[in-house]
Write a protein that holds these residues in place. Structure first.
Motif, PDB file in Angstrom:
ATOM      1  N   THR A  17       0.834  -1.198   0.000  1.00  0.00           N
ATOM      2  CA  THR A  17       0.000   0.000   0.000  1.00  0.00           C
ATOM      3  C   THR A  17       0.871   1.251   0.000  1.00  0.00           C
ATOM      4  O   THR A  17       0.615   2.210  -0.742  1.00  0.00           O
ATOM      5  N   ASP A  40      -8.060  -4.166  -1.387  1.00  0.00           N
ATOM      6  CA  ASP A  40      -8.082  -4.825  -0.079  1.00  0.00           C
ATOM      7  C   ASP A  40      -9.428  -4.597   0.595  1.00  0.00           C
ATOM      8  O   ASP A  40      -9.544  -3.861   1.576  1.00  0.00           O
ATOM      9  N   ASN A  45      -6.993   0.555   3.620  1.00  0.00           N
ATOM     10  CA  ASN A  45      -6.125   1.575   4.207  1.00  0.00           C
ATOM     11  C   ASN A  45      -5.390   2.449   3.202  1.00  0.00           C
ATOM     12  O   ASN A  45      -4.680   3.346   3.585  1.00  0.00           O
ATOM     13  N   ASP A 119      -3.684  -1.818  -5.953  1.00  0.00           N
ATOM     14  CA  ASP A 119      -3.051  -2.171  -4.681  1.00  0.00           C
ATOM     15  C   ASP A 119      -3.643  -3.493  -4.211  1.00  0.00           C
ATOM     16  O   ASP A 119      -4.791  -3.564  -3.804  1.00  0.00           O
TER      17      ASP A 119
HETATM   18 MG   LIG Z   1      -2.019  -3.106   1.932  1.00  0.00          MG
END
Ligand SMILES: [Mg+2]
Ligand SMILES: Nc1ncnc2c1ncn2[C@@H]1O[C@H](COP(=O)(O)OP(=O)(O)O)[C@@H](O)[C@H]1O
Lengths: 269, 222
Positions: A17, A40, A45, A119
């Protein structure tokens, strides 16, 4: 057509990330229209690292399910006009990411953007598989330790067998190694693998080495991708990485232990 | 018009046959465990037929035998060459009774052997099986990857994962690698682990072959 770049690893907590945020920001700063997508589902996040968590209204899964359109869900970055974030939902289950649904969103984004950064979550479950399925380029984020290298190797196998390019017999995905959390000191003491060790085992092109750095934690606490901290070694290393992705030849740095000055050696650091 | 949901078509499949040579189930269990430990995944999921010819005169508990085989991950589809009562017991267990087929005697001697070339690195979790062939890998075999061949195996990179040559019993098969850091190598069922390899100079090109039932290391020097 946009280039689809997956930032993946197999293992969690290696810096995917952090790297997705940095690379997406770096590409945007270089003038390329870029979107970064958080695959995710349930953890969410990327938006924290990008500092836009309070502006999340709709998410990736809403778009897939037709509950919102892309324009409603995309968040424009506050620092760059070229950068957008498509956040993950915090609640829904991972199976919401279907091959058709993800494919449709990527196809729509491809019309507007030059780079789409995906990501990936950890593991080899649905979310991770979907994030790599449509990729043109893969950035294999790896820490210099045996378990991370093994997981990266596993993911390389997946790229070669479970991706769209593999299934349709197209030109294979371009694979790049990004070594993160590199600590030259711990390489010297033998606690960590060296750049050469990892390159030898994984046998793919090295695109960058990001040193272990306090700046990363500081950056994520303040919601500013670390690449914007151009005083820090990690920030500089990410800028170099983006240059290399764009095809420019930049030498590697931060591979050696920093020499302590005389005063530091006497008084400690 | 109603569309049919079923269609019957004739097709022929190759099935492997497992010859049961003893009615002592515990011995079978132990031997099977050993075999599968050496060539893991090799039989997994492959449909098997049990040949009962050697135990046709004996009392064998088929239900228990089936259970043992299933526990080891084998898929039993039928039985062949048993006594009347064994075959009817098999039917009761839901197994097909199959007429004995022609056996292909020692394939590795008669069948013309071919070569399979793989030009890439074999990654962790991947498995390559060169059936009736030698296997040439122009690349590296990672830890956690598996290469299997009925013939010999040649690796032009580093062998870190498992390599099994002579998988159907060819004693003349060899394993050659540019560099050997393997987890396990085996030829015709004889195997070495990393610790056995560590006794040799495997940093350079080398060859492992079978000599009198045990493996032998040879550096590839001229
Ligand atoms: Mg991550
Ligand atoms: N170069 C680095 N130096 C120090 N800490 C880092 C570095 N890269 C990542 N981290 C830290 O590691 C943790 C995991 O990073 P993250 O990017 O969330 O990994 P992933 O997405 O792979 O799970 C975070 O706490 C992050 O701050």
């Amino acid at each position: 057509m946009a280039q689809i770049i997956v930032v993946t690893s197999g293992k969690g907590g290696v810096g995917k990330t952090t790297s997705s945020a940095a690379i997406a920001t770096g590409l945007a700063l270089e003038g390329h229209k870029t979107v970064v997508i958080d695959f995710d589902i349930g953890l969410r996040n990327l938006d924290l690292i990008m500092g836009c968590e309070r502006r999340v209204v709709y998410d990736f899964v809403n778009v897939i399910n037709g509950e919102a359109n892309l324009n409603q869900a995309l968040i424009k970055d506050k620092r760059s006009n070229n950068l957008f974030i498509l956040p993950a939902s915090q609640t829904r289950d991972k199976d919401a990411l279907t091959k058709e649904g993800v494919g449709k969103v990527l196809e729509d984004l491809s019309k507007d953007f030059e780079y789409i950064i995906c990501d990936s979550p950890a593991g080899i479950e649905q979310g991770a598989m979907m994030s790599l399925y449509y990729a043109d380029i893969a950035i294999i984020t790896t820490n210099p330790e045996v378990s991370s290298v093994r997981d990266s190797d596993r993911i390389l196998g997946m790229l070669q067998s479970k991706s769209r390019r593999a299934e349709q017999n197209l030109e294979p995905i371009q694979e790049y190694l990004l070594l993160t959390r590199y600590s030259p000191k711990r390489v010297t003491t033998g606690e960590m693998l060296s750049v050469e060790d990892v390159e030898e085992i994984l046998a793919i092109e090295l695109v960058g080495v990001i040193p272990e750095s306090q700046a990363v934690l500081k950056a994520s606490n303040s919601g500013t991708p670390v690449i914007l901290d151009n005083e820090s070694d990690a920030g500089k290393a990410y800028s170099d990485t983006v240059e290399r992705l764009l095809g420019n030849n930049v030498p590697l740095r931060f591979l050696e232990e920093e020499k302590k000055g005389l005063l530091k050696r006497i008084f400690g650091s | 018009m109603l569309e049919s949901n079923l269609e019957l078509k004739g097709s022929s499949f190759t099935l492997s046959v497992l010859h049961i040579k003893s009615a002592e189930l515990q011995k079978i269990r132990i031997e099977l465990e050993e075999k599968l430990a050496i060539a893991p995944q090799f039989f997994l999921g492959a449909p098997l037929v049990l040949n009962l010819a050697a135990v046709a005169e004996q009392d064998i508990n088929l239900s228990e035998l089936k259970q043992i085989l299933i526990e080891q991950g084998l898929v039993i589809v039928g039985v062949t060459s048993g006594s009347e009562s064994q075959l009817s017991a098999a039917k009761d267990l839901g197994l097909a009774v199959i007429k004995p087929g022609k056996t292909v005697e020692s394939k590795f001697i008669n069948a013309p052997k071919s070569t399979q070339i793989v030009k890439k690195n074999i990654r962790s979790g991947q498995q390559i099986y060169a059936k009736n062939a030698d296997l040439i890998v122009v690349g590296t075999v990672s830890n956690g990857a598996e290469v299997i061949a009925d013939g010999s195996i040649h690796i032009y990179g580093t062998l870190r994962g498992k390599a099994m040559a002579g998988a159907t019993g060819d004693n003349n098969a060899v394993i050659i690698a540019h560099r050997m850091e393997s987890e396990l190598i085996s030829i015709a069922g004889q195997y070495w682990l990393a610790e056995n390899l560590a006794e040799h100079d495997t940093d350079k090109a080398c060859c492992i072959r079978l000599a009198d039932e045990s493996l032998l290391f040879e550096p590839l020097t001229f």
